[in-house]
Write a protein that holds these residues in place. Structure first.
Motif, PDB file in Angstrom:
ATOM      1  N   PRO A  96       0.812  -1.297  -0.025  1.00 57.73           N
ATOM      2  CA  PRO A  96       0.123   0.183   0.139  1.00 57.73           C
ATOM      3  C   PRO A  96       0.877   1.243  -0.048  1.00 57.73           C
ATOM      4  O   PRO A  96       2.024   1.188   0.327  1.00 57.73           O
ATOM      5  CB  PRO A  96      -0.833  -0.120   1.429  1.00 57.73           C
ATOM      6  CG  PRO A  96       0.116  -0.954   2.153  1.00 57.73           C
ATOM      7  CD  PRO A  96       0.751  -1.874   1.269  1.00 57.73           C
ATOM      8  N   THR A  97       0.233   2.260  -0.291  1.00 59.25           N
ATOM      9  CA  THR A  97       1.067   3.458  -0.268  1.00 59.25           C
ATOM     10  C   THR A  97       0.955   4.301   0.930  1.00 59.25           C
ATOM     11  O   THR A  97       1.731   5.103   1.259  1.00 59.25           O
ATOM     12  CB  THR A  97       0.454   4.368  -1.550  1.00 59.25           C
ATOM     13  OG1 THR A  97      -1.072   4.732  -1.544  1.00 59.25           O
ATOM     14  CG2 THR A  97       0.799   3.860  -2.948  1.00 59.25           C
ATOM     15  N   ASP A  98      -0.410   4.233   1.730  1.00 63.01           N
ATOM     16  CA  ASP A  98      -0.300   4.783   3.041  1.00 63.01           C
ATOM     17  C   ASP A  98       0.789   4.450   3.845  1.00 63.01           C
ATOM     18  O   ASP A  98       1.064   3.157   4.009  1.00 63.01           O
ATOM     19  CB  ASP A  98      -1.714   4.521   3.508  1.00 63.01           C
ATOM     20  CG  ASP A  98      -2.157   5.215   4.906  1.00 63.01           C
ATOM     21  OD1 ASP A  98      -1.848   4.309   6.006  1.00 63.01           O
ATOM     22  OD2 ASP A  98      -2.213   6.243   5.067  1.00 63.01           O
ATOM     23  N   PRO A  99       1.349   5.320   4.543  1.00 59.71           N
ATOM     24  CA  PRO A  99       2.571   5.034   5.525  1.00 59.71           C
ATOM     25  C   PRO A  99       2.197   4.031   6.597  1.00 59.71           C
ATOM     26  O   PRO A  99       3.170   2.993   6.987  1.00 59.71           O
ATOM     27  CB  PRO A  99       3.192   6.175   5.981  1.00 59.71           C
ATOM     28  CG  PRO A  99       2.590   7.277   5.012  1.00 59.71           C
ATOM     29  CD  PRO A  99       1.381   6.751   4.370  1.00 59.71           C
ATOM     30  N   ALA A 100       1.085   4.048   7.204  1.00 63.66           N
ATOM     31  CA  ALA A 100       0.643   3.348   8.316  1.00 63.66           C
ATOM     32  C   ALA A 100       0.343   1.867   8.001  1.00 63.66           C
ATOM     33  O   ALA A 100       0.473   0.817   8.451  1.00 63.66           O
ATOM     34  CB  ALA A 100      -0.625   3.968   8.946  1.00 63.66           C
ATOM     35  N   LYS A 101      -0.339   1.902   6.487  1.00 59.50           N
ATOM     36  CA  LYS A 101      -0.955   0.446   6.088  1.00 59.50           C
ATOM     37  C   LYS A 101       0.476  -0.151   5.644  1.00 59.50           C
ATOM     38  O   LYS A 101       0.704  -1.276   5.883  1.00 59.50           O
ATOM     39  CB  LYS A 101      -1.785   0.741   5.206  1.00 59.50           C
ATOM     40  CG  LYS A 101      -3.090   1.152   5.587  1.00 59.50           C
ATOM     41  CD  LYS A 101      -4.177   1.297   4.513  1.00 59.50           C
ATOM     42  CE  LYS A 101      -5.342   1.531   4.795  1.00 59.50           C
ATOM     43  NZ  LYS A 101      -6.244   1.714   3.876  1.00 59.50           N
ATOM     44  N   LEU A 102       1.353   0.615   5.354  1.00 58.49           N
ATOM     45  CA  LEU A 102       2.783   0.155   4.716  1.00 58.49           C
ATOM     46  C   LEU A 102       3.715  -0.700   5.777  1.00 58.49           C
ATOM     47  O   LEU A 102       4.039  -1.596   5.750  1.00 58.49           O
ATOM     48  CB  LEU A 102       3.705   1.296   3.967  1.00 58.49           C
ATOM     49  CG  LEU A 102       5.049   0.634   3.185  1.00 58.49           C
ATOM     50  CD1 LEU A 102       4.757  -0.375   2.268  1.00 58.49           C
ATOM     51  CD2 LEU A 102       5.596   1.733   2.625  1.00 58.49           C
ATOM     52  N   ASP A 103       3.423   0.135   7.044  1.00 62.10           N
ATOM     53  CA  ASP A 103       4.092  -0.507   8.032  1.00 62.10           C
ATOM     54  C   ASP A 103       3.622  -1.807   8.410  1.00 62.10           C
ATOM     55  O   ASP A 103       4.376  -2.775   8.611  1.00 62.10           O
ATOM     56  CB  ASP A 103       4.022   0.436   9.395  1.00 62.10           C
ATOM     57  CG  ASP A 103       4.879  -0.125  10.453  1.00 62.10           C
ATOM     58  OD1 ASP A 103       5.786  -0.118  10.572  1.00 62.10           O
ATOM     59  OD2 ASP A 103       3.860  -0.559  11.636  1.00 62.10           O
ATOM     60  N   GLN A 104       2.254  -1.830   8.392  1.00 57.03           N
ATOM     61  CA  GLN A 104       1.701  -3.218   8.667  1.00 57.03           C
ATOM     62  C   GLN A 104       1.806  -4.271   7.655  1.00 57.03           C
ATOM     63  O   GLN A 104       2.110  -5.488   8.121  1.00 57.03           O
ATOM     64  CB  GLN A 104      -0.039  -2.839   8.656  1.00 57.03           C
ATOM     65  CG  GLN A 104      -0.569  -4.368   9.257  1.00 57.03           C
ATOM     66  CD  GLN A 104      -2.315  -4.074   9.458  1.00 57.03           C
ATOM     67  OE1 GLN A 104      -2.531  -3.174   9.856  1.00 57.03           O
ATOM     68  NE2 GLN A 104      -3.056  -5.081   9.042  1.00 57.03           N
ATOM     69  N   GLY A 360      -3.485 -11.128  14.067  1.00 55.97           N
ATOM     70  CA  GLY A 360      -4.262 -10.901  15.087  1.00 55.97           C
ATOM     71  C   GLY A 360      -4.978  -9.556  14.647  1.00 55.97           C
ATOM     72  O   GLY A 360      -4.883  -8.956  13.980  1.00 55.97           O
ATOM     73  N   PRO A 361      -5.868  -8.998  15.613  1.00 52.58           N
ATOM     74  CA  PRO A 361      -6.514  -7.771  15.303  1.00 52.58           C
ATOM     75  C   PRO A 361      -5.782  -6.498  15.332  1.00 52.58           C
ATOM     76  O   PRO A 361      -6.022  -5.633  14.819  1.00 52.58           O
ATOM     77  CB  PRO A 361      -7.564  -7.813  16.726  1.00 52.58           C
ATOM     78  CG  PRO A 361      -6.996  -8.439  17.777  1.00 52.58           C
ATOM     79  CD  PRO A 361      -6.270  -9.544  16.935  1.00 52.58           C
ATOM     80  N   ASN A 362      -4.539  -6.725  15.977  1.00 51.42           N
ATOM     81  CA  ASN A 362      -3.576  -5.613  15.879  1.00 51.42           C
ATOM     82  C   ASN A 362      -2.367  -5.820  15.218  1.00 51.42           C
ATOM     83  O   ASN A 362      -1.196  -5.176  15.411  1.00 51.42           O
ATOM     84  CB  ASN A 362      -3.188  -5.189  17.287  1.00 51.42           C
ATOM     85  CG  ASN A 362      -4.346  -4.791  17.860  1.00 51.42           C
ATOM     86  OD1 ASN A 362      -5.122  -4.051  17.658  1.00 51.42           O
ATOM     87  ND2 ASN A 362      -4.303  -5.072  19.272  1.00 51.42           N
ATOM     88  N   ALA A 363      -2.451  -6.747  14.185  1.00 53.01           N
ATOM     89  CA  ALA A 363      -1.506  -6.958  13.269  1.00 53.01           C
ATOM     90  C   ALA A 363      -0.664  -5.567  12.707  1.00 53.01           C
ATOM     91  O   ALA A 363      -1.220  -4.739  12.248  1.00 53.01           O
ATOM     92  CB  ALA A 363      -1.856  -7.692  12.313  1.00 53.01           C
ATOM     93  N   GLY A 364       0.621  -5.600  12.730  1.00 52.32           N
ATOM     94  CA  GLY A 364       1.311  -4.603  12.383  1.00 52.32           C
ATOM     95  C   GLY A 364       1.739  -3.451  13.379  1.00 52.32           C
ATOM     96  O   GLY A 364       2.595  -2.729  13.308  1.00 52.32           O
ATOM     97  N   SER A 365       1.101  -3.775  14.546  1.00 50.18           N
ATOM     98  CA  SER A 365       1.840  -2.798  15.783  1.00 50.18           C
ATOM     99  C   SER A 365       2.971  -3.387  16.092  1.00 50.18           C
ATOM    100  O   SER A 365       3.291  -4.752  16.118  1.00 50.18           O
ATOM    101  CB  SER A 365       0.691  -2.671  16.699  1.00 50.18           C
ATOM    102  OG  SER A 365       0.334  -3.983  17.256  1.00 50.18           O
ATOM    103  N   SER A 366       3.843  -2.493  16.846  1.00 50.27           N
ATOM    104  CA  SER A 366       5.013  -3.004  17.330  1.00 50.27           C
ATOM    105  C   SER A 366       4.918  -3.428  18.766  1.00 50.27           C
ATOM    106  O   SER A 366       3.891  -3.012  19.588  1.00 50.27           O
ATOM    107  CB  SER A 366       6.143  -1.958  17.046  1.00 50.27           C
ATOM    108  OG  SER A 366       5.788  -0.631  17.478  1.00 50.27           O
TER     109      SER A 366
END
Length: 366
Positions: A96-104, A360-366
């Motif tokens: 994805p191009t969105d930075p938050a979605k790219l991190d996930q 999980g529901p928070n996949a992508g968080s650190s």
């Protein structure tokens, strides 16, 4: 019904952000890991009370330029990028191009590749081998059903994005091996009894029905203002079919007065389906925005949902319950494999739950 291979792949792709696998007995520790495990156990004993976790993290620190280490093998960011590129060429997986979605996406991509590597180790440990001919035949079948331009054009397109035929065949072999592994892991799952099936029917009785269908017409235009004017025209008595023929951008339906035929809700874009299936019979609804433009629709006829008896759905429901049991057994086994593999991620690639078989529901968080 989707093939087993397709269902497994969907689960593996599910680990890549919003992507859904071709994923599937006792924990396997390769021989080269045994001395590592023994050494780490000794270090744990020596470090009790003095920051064990911190010491292990430093010992197994991921060097710069690497994404993760699994079963002693280091995977670089470049190697991970190549694997994601292959997924993109074969299955349309794109960052994805969105930075938050790219991190996930980055974190879930790393986990998906870890899962793939862990499954490959497990397949080798069980002696699962896929012949070249079997993989070639499967690839040919996939191309024939999903890429009508033919194999040569398919391979040229892959080459254009830097993906080789050998890489594609390797991926096909991996997924066929995972399907066989899944069969082995879930072989002992008990078939649901009649009592199990009846219990499931009572739990989901409201869903046991032939879904409601609606006969619809539609006009799609580029802008909201134009769609609003069309809605006003129709409210003033204009003929829907005539307006569709003059204004709709959908060449496949405008010659038929915008007729979409009789459809179920899940055949439609969600926003459009919500509007179409809450509108009154014989009414006009919209404007509704979809990826194709702004839509004004009309409900011509409603065919109500028809409840199904237990007798009508018994065997399909038995298969569904069995499939869920196999999925649960597979996920439990896979989670054990992931814990045994002891994957270590670089900070930027660490998923929320590294040992879970599913996102999980928070996949992508650190």
């Amino acid at each position: 019904m989707r093939t087993l291979v397709t269902r497994l792949w969907t689960r593996l792709v599910g680990l890549i952000g919003s992507l859904g696998a071709w994923v599937r007995r006792h924990p396997v520790i390769p021989a080269h890991r045994l001395t590592q495990v023994a050494g780490l156990a000794l270090l744990v004993l020596l470090a009790i009370g003095s920051g064990t976790t911190l010491m292990l993290d430093r010992i197994e620190a991921i060097p710069a330029g690497a994404a993760f280490r699994v079963d002693g093998t280091l995977v670089t960011e470049s190697q991970l990028s190549d694997r994601v590129k292959l997924l993109g060429a074969l299955y349309g997986v794109t960052p994805p191009t969105d930075p938050a979605k790219l991190d996930q996406f980055r974190r879930d991509s790393a986990k998906a590749v870890v899962v793939s590597d862990v499954l490959a180790d497990a397949s080798r440990a069980k002696g699962i081998v896929i012949a070249d001919k079997t993989a070639n035949d499967q690839l040919t079948q996939l191309i024939e059903t999903t890429f009508p331009q033919g194999r040569d054009v398919f391979l040229r397109k892959l080459a254009g994005v830097g993906v080789t035929q050998e890489a594609v065949l390797g991926e096909v072999k991996a997924q066929l091996a995972n399907a066989r592994l899944y069969d082995q892991v879930t072989n002992g799952v008990p078939v649901p009894t009649d009592q199990d099936v009846e219990h499931a029917y009572q739990q989901h009785k409201a869903e046991m029905a032939v879904p409601e269908k609606r006969h619809l017409r539609n006009i799609v235009v580029a802008g909201q203002d134009q769609a609003t004017r069309i809605r006003a025209q129709l409210a003033g008595g204009a003929d829907f079919g005539a307006v569709a023929g003059q204004s709709s951008m959908d060449d496949s339906t405008k010659g038929k007065g915008g007729d979409l035929g009789t459809v179920t809700r899940d055949q439609l874009d969600k926003n459009y389906g919500d509007a179409a299936f809450t509108a009154a019979p014989n009414s006009v609804f919209g404007p509704v925005q979809t990826q194709n433009g702004w839509n004004v629709g009309q409900v011509l006829e409603v065919t109500p949902a028809v409840p199904l008896s237990l007798g009508q759905v018994r065997e399909q429901l038995r298969a569904s319950v069995l499939d869920q049991r196999k999925t649960d057994a597979w996920d439990t086994w896979l989670s054990g494999q992931l814990r045994t593999a002891h994957a270590r991620y670089a900070d930027a690639y660490r998923p929320a739950d590294p040992d879970s078989a599913t996102p999980g529901p928070n996949a992508g968080s650190s």
